[in-house]
Design a protein around this motif. Structure first.
Motif, PDB file in Angstrom:
ATOM      1  N   ARG A  22       6.362   8.680  -6.759  1.00  0.00           N
ATOM      2  CA  ARG A  22       6.127   7.273  -6.441  1.00  0.00           C
ATOM      3  C   ARG A  22       4.876   7.053  -5.601  1.00  0.00           C
ATOM      4  O   ARG A  22       4.631   5.942  -5.152  1.00  0.00           O
ATOM      5  CB  ARG A  22       7.338   6.692  -5.717  1.00  0.00           C
ATOM      6  N   THR A  23       4.091   8.098  -5.382  1.00  0.00           N
ATOM      7  CA  THR A  23       2.824   7.891  -4.696  1.00  0.00           C
ATOM      8  C   THR A  23       2.051   6.820  -5.458  1.00  0.00           C
ATOM      9  O   THR A  23       1.912   6.925  -6.673  1.00  0.00           O
ATOM     10  CB  THR A  23       1.990   9.185  -4.684  1.00  0.00           C
ATOM     11  N   PRO A  24       1.569   5.784  -4.754  1.00  0.00           N
ATOM     12  CA  PRO A  24       0.905   4.699  -5.485  1.00  0.00           C
ATOM     13  C   PRO A  24      -0.234   5.217  -6.352  1.00  0.00           C
ATOM     14  O   PRO A  24      -1.035   6.052  -5.915  1.00  0.00           O
ATOM     15  CB  PRO A  24       0.372   3.802  -4.365  1.00  0.00           C
ATOM     16  N   ARG A  25      -0.270   4.720  -7.581  1.00  0.00           N
ATOM     17  CA  ARG A  25      -1.285   5.148  -8.550  1.00  0.00           C
ATOM     18  C   ARG A  25      -2.697   4.955  -7.976  1.00  0.00           C
ATOM     19  O   ARG A  25      -3.572   5.803  -8.109  1.00  0.00           O
ATOM     20  CB  ARG A  25      -1.105   4.299  -9.807  1.00  0.00           C
ATOM     21  N   ALA A  26      -2.889   3.819  -7.294  1.00  0.00           N
ATOM     22  CA  ALA A  26      -4.223   3.511  -6.778  1.00  0.00           C
ATOM     23  C   ALA A  26      -4.663   4.547  -5.743  1.00  0.00           C
ATOM     24  O   ALA A  26      -5.835   4.927  -5.683  1.00  0.00           O
ATOM     25  CB  ALA A  26      -4.245   2.117  -6.163  1.00  0.00           C
ATOM     26  N   VAL A  27      -3.698   5.021  -4.940  1.00  0.00           N
ATOM     27  CA  VAL A  27      -4.037   6.023  -3.918  1.00  0.00           C
ATOM     28  C   VAL A  27      -4.472   7.316  -4.597  1.00  0.00           C
ATOM     29  O   VAL A  27      -5.466   7.937  -4.218  1.00  0.00           O
ATOM     30  CB  VAL A  27      -2.825   6.266  -2.995  1.00  0.00           C
ATOM     31  N   LEU A  28      -3.717   7.705  -5.629  1.00  0.00           N
ATOM     32  CA  LEU A  28      -4.085   8.934  -6.345  1.00  0.00           C
ATOM     33  C   LEU A  28      -5.444   8.768  -7.019  1.00  0.00           C
ATOM     34  O   LEU A  28      -6.253   9.706  -7.035  1.00  0.00           O
ATOM     35  CB  LEU A  28      -3.005   9.275  -7.377  1.00  0.00           C
ATOM     36  N   ASP A  29      -5.685   7.585  -7.577  1.00  0.00           N
ATOM     37  CA  ASP A  29      -6.980   7.337  -8.219  1.00  0.00           C
ATOM     38  C   ASP A  29      -8.106   7.484  -7.204  1.00  0.00           C
ATOM     39  O   ASP A  29      -9.174   8.015  -7.516  1.00  0.00           O
ATOM     40  CB  ASP A  29      -7.009   5.936  -8.833  1.00  0.00           C
TER      41      ASP A  29
END
Lengths: 273, 515
Positions: free
Chosen positions: B404-411
């Motif tokens: 559930r790590t936010p997609r935007a953070v991973l991006d």
């Protein structure tokens, strides 16, 4: 009031009615703990007119809107819509609000969310009027989609349709076009005003866009940041209906410039758009 | 192509198992699949009948427990002032070791299946109560304001917002409840039933019947796993896109103060004591086995022998905590550590997740006899049972937390081509924290259940064994005292974890605490 809601209904589901009463604010303040969000505000808002609230982010525009919705009580002073408080108006289903975050229920489709506005206002089901509203906000063909499948702008449009489905006497719009793309925004700016004009509803609109405020409203109120007060009260005496071409006129540009100047003096750090 | 592709690793696993069992046949630990199959074939009728009994008890307990959990959550959400006290009481009852409530219920109800059903219900109500409560409160403020802005009241909010919002949470709770109900029914059978898989387990353990012990564990795992799977299908049917489930610590609107929770705990315990005494008086239960709070107080404080009673109880509790503590920490550390490690190898995580989820469906307690058998009746066996009981839920929770790590953070991290370790430390571990703490809280009652069951079944040490002896010798004052003491110890441990959770999350994930 009941006969009004049961009255003749146009194809869009908006009920025609007499001009709405004025809204009067007297010495209204609102504190959050030790922080004063609003300085005492005295204001008369004309019934049936469109009033735009502009101001820098976090200046208390949304707080004022929530006070007008009767969702929070003022710390001091009082608000009257005609003869009644916003809370009383809210309790008899006389107002509707479109929230900044759309606040669509994720388990309901677009159609379900629009029908919800009608149901919450205790109005009879009217699927055809709902369809018309959905078409009006440009969501025809998306009736069965869930909010999660929609873009931000589509969600906000669905929220506006839901608010309109409640046929409110007082319509509160909290940055309703924030996530809407420019073209759609233009279209909504052109198509929504006739709708609430027919309805005779009082509209109060929070927006960040100066041109939108001038395009839509009869009057622009410029607010200063904490504690918020009305820094400028700028009338918009432009004829209606206002076509897109109006924005190119000198008169329009003059009013926009006045609003921008008021904004600039209200918050030197925040450059207007 | 898909069927054979999936069956191949399974076949390999069974083959490995068989080889391992044959190689270690001397140590008498692992039963070979062929031996298990032989046992299943020769005792099919007996096992089927036992399975039917256990499954029926579990199903009834499942129904009542879930209904109780939902009712409690509705009560808590409609009386916000009582919510914290209700939550603490519900937790306290959930922390009471089933191996103690089992014999008490057995005495109260006589023979029959009432204790098994009650224990199955006790094993599930809390894991339904907690997510449903969170679900009922999970809706954003603006949804409630929408309802209010149209002049509608709390009932409309409940019907239009809270209940639909809670549905996916309920579905998740109902799924987790499946193995828990099975487990409760089996523990109920451990404590003196005449029929059922639990009773057969006891008999197999006492008769040193290795294939039988394994066979029962396999049956329990398979049936419970199948039911878990079906409940999952039901959940997906209810809501194809479930939200992130993070049962937060019961949190009121009050600020983080120690006095508030302490006062609430005292109030909750007082209410619990009144309920305890009141129910006994209401049903006119005999003093001989239905000890009132006053009897426990006398037994531990005012009695002439009180000092000796306290010493015995404290010694047993000390032994138990010495097993439960390391097992608890090891289970948490292994679960979270493996989840973190797997994140660095996303391919492996894809493999591990389904396995961990599948194992979560197994009533771990059914495997306790096997583990104790393998590792001996000493500390290693007990600690391992506790650790295993906690490991799988923690692993699943942490893996889903990472997912559930936010997609935007991973991006963001990807856009800077950040190395995997940096991604893990700066983005994914913080995302794990809420899930990790939720798992750590739920692991407290699980650890108590595991350690007392292991002690009851096998080791002859600690509070579980004390309970077994007290129940067998009709020393009910000691049984009630031990039960209350264990419940209080679990409550204290849970409180400590919840305190640490709030302290950490208020810095790292404020939006989770704000609820």
């Amino acid at each position: 009031m009941a006969e009004r809601r049961g009255g003749p209904s146009s194809a869009s589901g908006i009920t025609a009615r007499e001009a709405a009463p004025d809204i009067l604010l007297q010495g209204v303040t609102r504190d959050f703990g030790a922080v004063a969000a609003l300085a005492p505000i005295d204001l008369r808002i004309t019934g049936g007119a469109v009033t735009a609230l502009v101001g820098p982010s976090g200046c208390g525009k949304s707080t004022l809107l929530r006070l007008l919705a009767g969702l929070i009580p003022p710390s001091r002073g009082h608000i009257l819509v005609g003869a009644e408080t916003p809370d009383a108006l809210r309790r008899r289903a006389g107002l509707a609000m479109a929230f900044q975050d759309a606040a669509l229920l994720p388990w309901r489709s677009v159609r379900g969310n629009v029908a919800l506005g009608r149901a919450l206002a205790r109005r009879p089901r009217d699927p055809r009027a709902d369809e018309a509203l959905i078409g009006l906000v440009g969501l025809a063909g998306f009736e069965t989609w869930r909010p999660a499948e929609l873009s931000g702008g589509m969600r906000q449009r669905a929220a506006i349709a839901r608010a309109l489905a409640a046929a409110p006497e007082l319509l509160l719009l909290d940055e309703p076009f924030g996530a809407v793309d420019e073209l759609t925004r233009e279209r909504l700016n052109a198509e929504l005003p006739p709708l609430w004009e027919t309805a005779g509803a009082t509209v109060i609109l929070v927006t960040h866009s100066v041109t939108e405020a001038v395009r839509l409203s009869d009057r622009v109120l410029v607010m200063t940041p904490r504690p918020a007060r009305i820094a400028a009260d700028i009338p918009v005496p432009l004829p209606r209906p206002r076509a897109e071409a109006l924005a190119a006129t000198e008169r329009f540009a003059g009013i926009c410039a006045a609003v921008r100047a008021a904004l600039r003096s209200a918050e030197p750090a925040a450059g207007p758009r | 192509m898909r069927g054979p592709g999936r069956a191949l690793p399974l076949l390999g696993l069974i083959l490995l198992w068989e080889v391992l069992a044959r190689a270690t046949a001397q140590s008498f630990v692992i039963a070979a699949p062929t031996a298990i199959a032989a046992h299943l074939a020769t005792h099919a009728e007996l096992l089927l009948r036992a399975l039917g009994t256990t499954a029926w008890n579990a199903a009834q307990g499942y129904l009542w427990g879930n209904l109780a959990g939902i009712a409690l959550a509705l009560a808590a959400v409609s009386a916000p002032r009582a919510e914290r006290i209700l939550s603490i009481l519900a937790l306290f009852v959930f922390c009471l070791p089933l191996v103690a409530t089992g014999p008490v219920l057995r005495v109260l109800s006589g023979p029959g299946n009432a204790p098994q059903v009650a224990l199955a219900a006790l094993a599930v109500y809390y894991t339904t109560f907690l997510p449903v409560l969170v679900g009922l409160r999970a809706a954003p403020q603006s949804w409630f304001e929408l309802v209010r802005s149209h002049g509608r009241g709390p009932l409309a909010a409940l019907w239009l917002v809270r209940l639909p919002a809670a549905l996916p949470y309920l579905a998740a709770g109902l799924q987790i409840a499946v193995p828990a109900a099975f487990l409760g029914a089996m523990v109920g059978e451990f404590t003196g039933a005449e029929r059922g898989l639990g009773m057969l387990t006891l008999r197999a353990l006492r008769g040193l019947d290795l294939p039988a012990t394994w066979a029962i564990a396999v049956i329990a795992a398979l049936v419970s796993g199948l039911a878990f799977h079906l409940a999952g299908r039901l959940a997906r049917w209810l809501d194809p896109a479930p939200p992130a489930l993070l049962p937060a610590a019961p949190a009121g609107a009050r600020p983080l103060r120690l006095a508030g929770p302490l006062a609430d705990t005292v109030l909750a315990l007082a209410a619990g004591g009144l309920l305890w005494a009141g129910l006994m008086e209401l049903f006119a239960l005999p003093d001989f086995f239905a000890k009132r709070p006053g009897d426990v107080w006398a037994f531990l404080v005012t009695d002439a022998q009180a000092g000796a009673h306290r010493a015995r109880l404290a010694a047993a509790l000390g032994q138990t905590l010495a097993m439960a503590g390391p097992g608890y920490l090891a289970g948490l550390a292994l679960g979270a550590g493996l989840a973190a490690g797997l994140t660095l190898r996303p391919g492996l995580a894809g493999l591990a997740m389904p396995l961990a989820v599948a194992l979560r469906a197994v009533p771990i307690i059914a495997t306790a006899p096997v583990l104790i058998w393998a590792l001996g009746r000493g500390a290693a066996g007990t600690v391992t049972v506790v650790a295993v009981m906690i490991f799988f839920p923690t692993l699943v929770a942490c893996l889903s937390g990472i997912a559930r790590t936010p997609r935007a953070v991973l991006d963001l991290f990807d856009s800077h081509a950040a190395p995997g370790l940096q991604r893990l430390l700066w983005a994914q571990l913080p995302a794990i924290l809420p899930a990790f703490f939720a798992a750590a809280r739920m692991a407290v009652p699980a650890a108590i259940l595991a350690v007392t069951t292991a002690e009851w079944l096998a080791t002859g040490r600690g509070i579980g064994a004390l309970m077994a002896v007290s129940a067998a010798t009709s020393d009910y004052a000691m049984l009630w005292s031990a039960t209350a003491a264990t419940g209080l110890a679990a409550l204290a441990a849970h409180g400590a974890v919840a305190w640490a959770e709030r302290a950490v999350l208020s810095r790292h994930a404020a939006e989770q605490v704000a609820r």
